[in-house]
Design a protein around this motif. Structure first.
Motif, PDB file in Angstrom:
ATOM      1  N   TYR A  23      27.699 -10.753  59.286  1.00 13.17           N
ATOM      2  CA  TYR A  23      28.599 -10.815  58.133  1.00 13.17           C
ATOM      3  C   TYR A  23      27.888 -11.399  56.905  1.00 13.17           C
ATOM      4  O   TYR A  23      28.109 -10.933  55.784  1.00 13.17           O
ATOM      5  N   ASP A  78      30.970  -7.324  55.392  1.00 19.40           N
ATOM      6  CA  ASP A  78      31.912  -6.300  55.828  1.00 19.40           C
ATOM      7  C   ASP A  78      33.196  -6.973  56.328  1.00 19.40           C
ATOM      8  O   ASP A  78      33.162  -7.794  57.248  1.00 19.40           O
ATOM      9  N   GLU A  79      34.317  -6.638  55.730  1.00 15.13           N
ATOM     10  CA  GLU A  79      35.599  -7.251  56.086  1.00 15.13           C
ATOM     11  C   GLU A  79      36.010  -6.952  57.523  1.00 15.13           C
ATOM     12  O   GLU A  79      36.710  -7.744  58.148  1.00 15.13           O
ATOM     13  N   GLN A  80      35.591  -5.820  58.063  1.00 20.98           N
ATOM     14  CA  GLN A  80      35.921  -5.499  59.459  1.00 20.98           C
ATOM     15  C   GLN A  80      35.266  -6.497  60.411  1.00 20.98           C
ATOM     16  O   GLN A  80      35.868  -6.884  61.413  1.00 20.98           O
ATOM     17  N   ILE A  81      34.067  -6.924  60.087  1.00 20.42           N
ATOM     18  CA  ILE A  81      33.388  -7.923  60.908  1.00 20.42           C
ATOM     19  C   ILE A  81      34.132  -9.241  60.817  1.00 20.42           C
ATOM     20  O   ILE A  81      34.324  -9.929  61.826  1.00 20.42           O
ATOM     21  N   ASP A  92      37.309  -9.611  60.314  1.00 27.38           N
ATOM     22  CA  ASP A  92      38.534  -9.446  61.095  1.00 27.38           C
ATOM     23  C   ASP A  92      38.270  -9.641  62.588  1.00 27.38           C
ATOM     24  O   ASP A  92      39.060 -10.280  63.290  1.00 27.38           O
ATOM     25  N   ILE A  93      37.155  -9.104  63.078  1.00 29.28           N
ATOM     26  CA  ILE A  93      36.799  -9.282  64.491  1.00 29.28           C
ATOM     27  C   ILE A  93      36.571 -10.766  64.778  1.00 29.28           C
ATOM     28  O   ILE A  93      37.056 -11.296  65.786  1.00 29.28           O
TER      29      ILE A  93
END
Length: 83
Positions: free
Chosen positions: A50, A55-58, A60-61
């Motif tokens: 990150y 990356d916002e998806q990372i 979120d995980i």
């Protein structure tokens, strides 16, 4: 070298997603400790990715793994004793 890094990143992300799908019922204390440690390792690995990619998806995980880790650790600590 860049291809190895991206493959490694994808491996960590895939491992984190698989970790999320684990069943967390009927776990022994040693299982809970192992899950907590594994979650911490995955979160730290994802955090390194990150930092570079933003990356916002990372993110979120990482947040979902943190929730799982907190639930497991809460159960490990047990109920507080009342005086």
């Amino acid at each position: 070298m860049a291809n190895q890094i991206s493959t490694s990143n994808q491996d960590i992300i895939n491992e984190a997603l698989e970790f999320e799908q684990q069943k967390l019922r009927s776990l022994s204390t040693s299982d809970r400790i192992e899950i907590s440690r594994q979650a911490k390792t995955l979160i730290l690995g994802l955090n390194e990715i990150y930092k570079r990619k933003k990356d916002e998806q990372i993110m979120d995980i990482m947040k979902r793994l943190t929730v799982i880790k907190q639930k497991v650790e809460k159960r490990l600590k047990g109920k507080p004793l009342t005086a």
